[in-house]
Design a protein around this motif. Structure first.
Motif, PDB file in Angstrom:
ATOM      1  N   VAL A 158       0.860  -1.187   0.000  1.00 45.81           N
ATOM      2  CA  VAL A 158       0.000   0.000   0.000  1.00 45.81           C
ATOM      3  C   VAL A 158       0.894   1.234   0.000  1.00 45.81           C
ATOM      4  O   VAL A 158       1.714   1.424   0.907  1.00 45.81           O
ATOM      5  N   MET A 159       0.744   2.070  -1.009  1.00 48.86           N
ATOM      6  CA  MET A 159       1.548   3.277  -1.136  1.00 48.86           C
ATOM      7  C   MET A 159       0.629   4.476  -1.304  1.00 48.86           C
ATOM      8  O   MET A 159      -0.196   4.496  -2.222  1.00 48.86           O
ATOM      9  N   ALA A 160       0.756   5.478  -0.423  1.00 51.83           N
ATOM     10  CA  ALA A 160      -0.094   6.660  -0.486  1.00 51.83           C
ATOM     11  C   ALA A 160       0.719   7.907  -0.150  1.00 51.83           C
ATOM     12  O   ALA A 160       1.607   7.873   0.708  1.00 51.83           O
ATOM     13  N   ASN A 161       0.407   8.991  -0.842  1.00 48.88           N
ATOM     14  CA  ASN A 161       0.904  10.336  -0.529  1.00 48.88           C
ATOM     15  C   ASN A 161       2.375  10.587  -0.857  1.00 48.88           C
ATOM     16  O   ASN A 161       2.722  11.650  -1.341  1.00 48.88           O
ATOM     17  N   VAL A 197       4.463  -0.900   3.061  1.00 44.55           N
ATOM     18  CA  VAL A 197       3.459   0.140   3.298  1.00 44.55           C
ATOM     19  C   VAL A 197       4.135   1.486   3.543  1.00 44.55           C
ATOM     20  O   VAL A 197       5.068   1.588   4.339  1.00 44.55           O
ATOM     21  N   SER A 198       3.648   2.511   2.845  1.00 44.76           N
ATOM     22  CA  SER A 198       4.065   3.893   3.101  1.00 44.76           C
ATOM     23  C   SER A 198       2.835   4.776   2.956  1.00 44.76           C
ATOM     24  O   SER A 198       2.191   4.776   1.903  1.00 44.76           O
ATOM     25  N   HIS A 199       2.503   5.524   3.997  1.00 46.86           N
ATOM     26  CA  HIS A 199       1.241   6.273   4.006  1.00 46.86           C
ATOM     27  C   HIS A 199       1.430   7.792   3.998  1.00 46.86           C
ATOM     28  O   HIS A 199       0.448   8.519   3.882  1.00 46.86           O
ATOM     29  N   HIS A 200       2.639   8.303   4.127  1.00 52.33           N
ATOM     30  CA  HIS A 200       2.807   9.708   4.472  1.00 52.33           C
ATOM     31  C   HIS A 200       3.400  10.530   3.321  1.00 52.33           C
ATOM     32  O   HIS A 200       4.253  10.064   2.578  1.00 52.33           O
ATOM     33  N   LYS A 201       2.949  11.783   3.215  1.00 57.42           N
ATOM     34  CA  LYS A 201       3.387  12.655   2.138  1.00 57.42           C
ATOM     35  C   LYS A 201       4.894  12.879   2.146  1.00 57.42           C
ATOM     36  O   LYS A 201       5.511  13.059   1.103  1.00 57.42           O
ATOM     37  N   THR A 257      10.155   9.458   6.511  1.00 55.70           N
ATOM     38  CA  THR A 257      11.242   8.496   6.294  1.00 55.70           C
ATOM     39  C   THR A 257      11.982   8.848   5.007  1.00 55.70           C
ATOM     40  O   THR A 257      11.367   9.136   3.981  1.00 55.70           O
ATOM     41  N   ASN A 258      13.300   8.792   5.059  1.00 54.21           N
ATOM     42  CA  ASN A 258      14.093   9.148   3.888  1.00 54.21           C
ATOM     43  C   ASN A 258      15.369   8.306   3.841  1.00 54.21           C
ATOM     44  O   ASN A 258      15.841   7.818   4.866  1.00 54.21           O
ATOM     45  N   TYR A 259      15.893   8.160   2.635  1.00 50.90           N
ATOM     46  CA  TYR A 259      17.130   7.406   2.421  1.00 50.90           C
ATOM     47  C   TYR A 259      18.048   8.230   1.529  1.00 50.90           C
ATOM     48  O   TYR A 259      17.616   8.803   0.531  1.00 50.90           O
ATOM     49  N   SER A 260      19.322   8.296   1.870  1.00 46.23           N
ATOM     50  CA  SER A 260      20.287   9.022   1.055  1.00 46.23           C
ATOM     51  C   SER A 260      21.057   8.030   0.195  1.00 46.23           C
ATOM     52  O   SER A 260      21.788   7.180   0.705  1.00 46.23           O
ATOM     53  N   ASN A 261      20.874   8.132  -1.123  1.00 40.65           N
ATOM     54  CA  ASN A 261      21.563   7.224  -2.039  1.00 40.65           C
ATOM     55  C   ASN A 261      22.554   7.965  -2.926  1.00 40.65           C
ATOM     56  O   ASN A 261      23.081   7.409  -3.875  1.00 40.65           O
ATOM     57  N   HIS A 262      22.792   9.231  -2.632  1.00 43.24           N
ATOM     58  CA  HIS A 262      23.641  10.077  -3.479  1.00 43.24           C
ATOM     59  C   HIS A 262      24.847  10.546  -2.668  1.00 43.24           C
ATOM     60  O   HIS A 262      24.722  11.355  -1.765  1.00 43.24           O
ATOM     61  N   ALA A 263      26.011  10.020  -2.974  1.00 43.62           N
ATOM     62  CA  ALA A 263      27.222  10.362  -2.224  1.00 43.62           C
ATOM     63  C   ALA A 263      28.042  11.390  -3.001  1.00 43.62           C
ATOM     64  O   ALA A 263      28.761  11.067  -3.937  1.00 43.62           O
ATOM     65  N   TYR A 264      27.916  12.634  -2.611  1.00 42.11           N
ATOM     66  CA  TYR A 264      28.693  13.710  -3.205  1.00 42.11           C
ATOM     67  C   TYR A 264      28.550  13.719  -4.727  1.00 42.11           C
ATOM     68  O   TYR A 264      27.448  13.735  -5.241  1.00 42.11           O
ATOM     69  N   LYS A 265      29.638  13.655  -5.470  1.00 38.53           N
ATOM     70  CA  LYS A 265      29.556  13.826  -6.920  1.00 38.53           C
ATOM     71  C   LYS A 265      29.510  12.494  -7.685  1.00 38.53           C
ATOM     72  O   LYS A 265      29.502  12.493  -8.912  1.00 38.53           O
ATOM     73  N   MET A 266      29.485  11.399  -6.978  1.00 38.78           N
ATOM     74  CA  MET A 266      29.522  10.101  -7.653  1.00 38.78           C
ATOM     75  C   MET A 266      28.159   9.673  -8.185  1.00 38.78           C
ATOM     76  O   MET A 266      28.041   8.681  -8.880  1.00 38.78           O
ATOM     77  N   GLY A 267      27.121  10.408  -7.840  1.00 45.12           N
ATOM     78  CA  GLY A 267      25.796  10.093  -8.353  1.00 45.12           C
ATOM     79  C   GLY A 267      25.012   9.186  -7.421  1.00 45.12           C
ATOM     80  O   GLY A 267      25.526   8.698  -6.415  1.00 45.12           O
ATOM     81  N   PRO A 268      23.736   8.915  -7.763  1.00 42.28           N
ATOM     82  CA  PRO A 268      22.845   8.127  -6.904  1.00 42.28           C
ATOM     83  C   PRO A 268      23.069   6.625  -7.072  1.00 42.28           C
ATOM     84  O   PRO A 268      22.207   5.889  -7.541  1.00 42.28           O
ATOM     85  N   ILE A 269      24.253   6.180  -6.684  1.00 37.84           N
ATOM     86  CA  ILE A 269      24.644   4.794  -6.954  1.00 37.84           C
ATOM     87  C   ILE A 269      24.542   3.890  -5.734  1.00 37.84           C
ATOM     88  O   ILE A 269      24.677   2.672  -5.847  1.00 37.84           O
ATOM     89  N   HIS A 270      24.320   4.460  -4.561  1.00 34.74           N
ATOM     90  CA  HIS A 270      24.336   3.656  -3.344  1.00 34.74           C
ATOM     91  C   HIS A 270      22.933   3.125  -3.038  1.00 34.74           C
ATOM     92  O   HIS A 270      21.928   3.752  -3.372  1.00 34.74           O
ATOM     93  N   TRP A 271      22.885   1.992  -2.390  1.00 41.63           N
ATOM     94  CA  TRP A 271      21.599   1.375  -2.120  1.00 41.63           C
ATOM     95  C   TRP A 271      21.695   0.497  -0.881  1.00 41.63           C
ATOM     96  O   TRP A 271      22.778   0.267  -0.333  1.00 41.63           O
ATOM     97  N   GLY A 272      20.539   0.021  -0.450  1.00 39.04           N
ATOM     98  CA  GLY A 272      20.524  -0.803   0.751  1.00 39.04           C
ATOM     99  C   GLY A 272      19.377  -1.788   0.752  1.00 39.04           C
ATOM    100  O   GLY A 272      18.505  -1.783  -0.129  1.00 39.04           O
TER     101      GLY A 272
END
Length: 616
Positions: free
Chosen positions: A273-276, A289-293, A311-326
């Motif tokens: 369920v994904m909302a907002n 499930v994620s309910h919040h804007k 809730t937030n996740y940082s996948n962008h390390a400086y100038k190397m681009g959004p290459i990180h994940w978990g």
């Protein structure tokens, strides 16, 4: 169906009703049941086939109108029996429409050259800047998606697997748009290069472009107002409503995407369920499930997951681009304001609170709390084993599976204590014991991979892990007896490491066997791959007992399970279960004392705690 040409009398009726044809001879109609009097103000181009127009069709509950075609422009269209098509603002072009369909107040439905219908589209999850690791198509399941991601770097597997998917897509691909039987499309602006299966309702959508909607009469799909969907496959029972916007996505069985949620390059499976909020490069397994804007799911894999607000996740390390994940393993939750700096891997059934900035890897310490303030991260190992939140979660998931029993593509194993999670518990116990051994037991706190553990938390963690092991071993013996397995298993499959493939728990050796069979060419179709997952699931209890049996021998330091051993394990189970339930009860009473719940809510919860001897 048998078709024939129009008679001169029928052409006269159509002409009198304000209809026009580029060539009347290009129009074929049902040999039985065609009634031209129900067609008004229609322009016909190219090849046209029209079925019977004998019956009424239900527009809304209790409101019936006669089937027919009014105020429309059609080109190269086939229309099945007893459809109502009217007020088509632009045109319907190059499309096949099934029986009993209702298409009203829709601007454009068409197919253009080279349409893919979103089937076979390659997306990149986890690594947002990656080259693509999931092929979305009509046969995709949660475990197949997880399997593709796990082995994306193995070209010897990826290439034949992609070939099998391409062959399936090409085998089933239509050369024109298709709308199935009993489909309802009203107040919709644009449907381009899309295949829509039986029973689907589209009401007020803005645009569907290059989409496949896998609906069925017993598990229909609903697409609502102001929705925009592009290059996406939508599976049985899903609903996408209220301004949701999806691009390059897979929406699995019984998923709900609503309230302005936006997503791209993401896949959602079984009852999510994904909302907002929003998602990008997210692989969301069952019951995510994620309910919040303010919540953003990006660059991560989830299942049985609940995202707190902001809730937030940082996948962008400086100038190397959004290459990180978990990876947040099954059952993980994030509290309001949680922020995880990737790369990271969070152990199963953990709770994450605050800002975690030290790239945590706690897959060897499941059921933990991670609490961060941006500089310091506190680890509370095993704490979640005995909380109300965990107990409620493991109860609710099986009850909330809204998919019909027949035809479920994604396989879900609901066991919270399993060879996968208990294997991590064993690792966690060794980690904590080694920390104690190296640092002694007379210190206030310990350090583990940049995280701090209070001495009291470490000792409680060991206790909770031992409790869980006793619960699992006693429950395993109960299940073995229920399944007719007498003492030592005659098979070895399942006795080694296990993995979680998108909600399905399988022995690693079975995953490896599948991989080798695909590489060797012993798997001939992608359906054979899905059948293999089904075969593994059919043997789940056998494999579970093989693993459990070896665990019991190791943990109890015995060579075989005697009747006396069984009695001792059962007694330990009963004691551990009683303690577990009492701890959960105490956790609920703690919430009451904090005025977080009412007395009636507390009493209702406690009254539902089980008194039988089973773990569930």
């Amino acid at each position: 169906m048998i078709y024939r040409g129009l008679t001169p009398e029928e052409i006269d009726v159509l002409d009198g009703n304000g209809c026009w044809a580029e060539d009347w001879s290009n129009i074929s109609v049902a040999d039985d049941g065609f009634m031209p009097k129900f067609i008004h103000r229609v322009r016909f181009y190219g090849k046209i086939r029209i079925g019977a127009l004998e019956k009424n069709i239900e527009l809304t509950k209790g409101f019936f109108c006669h089937s027919g075609i009014n105020d429309a422009t059609l080109r190269n269209v086939t229309i099945g029996d007893n459809c109502l098509i009217e007020r088509i603002g632009n045109y319907i072009n190059d499309c096949e429409i099934g029986d009993n369909c209702c298409i009203i107040n829709t601007a454009t439905i068409e197919t253009t050259e080279g349409a893919t219908y979103g089937d076979g589209n390659v997306i990149s999850v986890l690594n947002e800047a990656g080259n693509g690791n999931i092929t979305i198509f009509h046969g995709l399941s949660s475990q197949l998606a997880s399997y593709m991601v796990r082995h994306a770097a193995d070209a010897d597997l990826r290439n034949p697997l992609q070939r099998l998917i391409r062959e399936e897509v090409e085998r089933t691909r239509s050369d024109h748009g298709y709308i199935g039987n009993n489909v309802k499309i009203v107040n919709t602006t644009e449907i381009v290069n899309s295949v829509i299966h039986d029973g689907c309702e589209i009401n007020g959508a803005t645009r569907l472009s290059d989409c496949t909607v896998i609906s069925s009469l017993n598990s229909s799909v609903y697409i609502g107002s102001n929705v925009i969907i592009e290059n996406t496959v939508v599976a049985d029972g899903a609903s996408i409503t209220d301004n949701a916007k999806l691009q390059d996505c897979f929406v699995g069985e019984a998923c709900q995407i609503t309230s302005g949620f936006t997503a791209n390059q993401s896949a959602f499976f079984a009852n999510s369920v994904m909302a907002n909020g929003e998602a990008c490069a997210a692989l969301c397994g069952p019951f995510s499930v994620s309910h919040h804007k303010s919540s953003l799911l990006i660059g991560a894999q989830f299942s049985f997951y609940n995202a707190g607000s902001a809730t937030n996740y940082s996948n962008h390390a400086y100038k190397m681009g959004p290459i990180h994940w978990g990876v947040l393993e099954r059952g993980t939750k994030t509290a309001s304001g949680a922020h995880v700096l990737m790369p990271a891997r969070i152990g199963a059934f953990s709770m994450v609170m605050g800002k975690i900035s030290n790239h945590p890897h706690t897959d060897g310490l499941p059921f933990s709390y991670l609490i961060g303030d941006g500089s310091t991260t506190w680890l509370v190992p095993g704490h979640n084993i005995a909380t109300v939140g965990l107990y409620r979660d493991i109860k609710k998931w099986p009850e909330r599976d809204s998919r019909p029993l027949n035809g479920r593509k994604s396989i879900i194993d609901f066991d919270w204590l399993s060879p996968f999670t208990v294997g991590e518990i064993l690792r966690g116990r060794k980690i904590l014991e080694n920390i104690l051994k190296v640092n002694g037991d007379d210190v206030a706190e310990y350090h583990y991979h940049g995280m701090r553990i209070k001495a009291s938390s470490l000792n409680k963690g060991l206790h909770f892990y031992d409790m869980a092991l006793k619960l699992f071993m006693g429950s395993a013996i109960q299940k073995a007896k229920a399944n007719g397995f007498d003492n030592k298993p005659e098979w070895q499959t399942g006795s080694g490491r296990w993995v979680d493939l998108g909600g399905q728990l399988i022995p690693l050796t079975e995953e490896q066997r599948l991989t080798e069979d695909i590489k060797e060419g012993d798997i001939e179709t992608i359906e054979d791959v899905n059948d293999r997952f089904e075969e593994i699931e059919a043997n789940y209890q056998r494999y579970l007992w093989a693993w459990s049996y070896h665990l019991i021998l190791e943990c109890c330091n015995i060579k075989t399970i005697t009747e006396e051993d069984e009695e001792r394990i059962t007694a330990d189970f009963e004691a551990a279960r009683s303690e577990w339930l009492n701890t959960i009860k105490a956790d609920a009473e703690k919430e009451f004392k904090l005025d977080d719940v009412s007395k009636d809510e507390l009493d209702s919860f406690i009254s539902k705690l089980p008194i039988s001897s089973s773990l569930s």
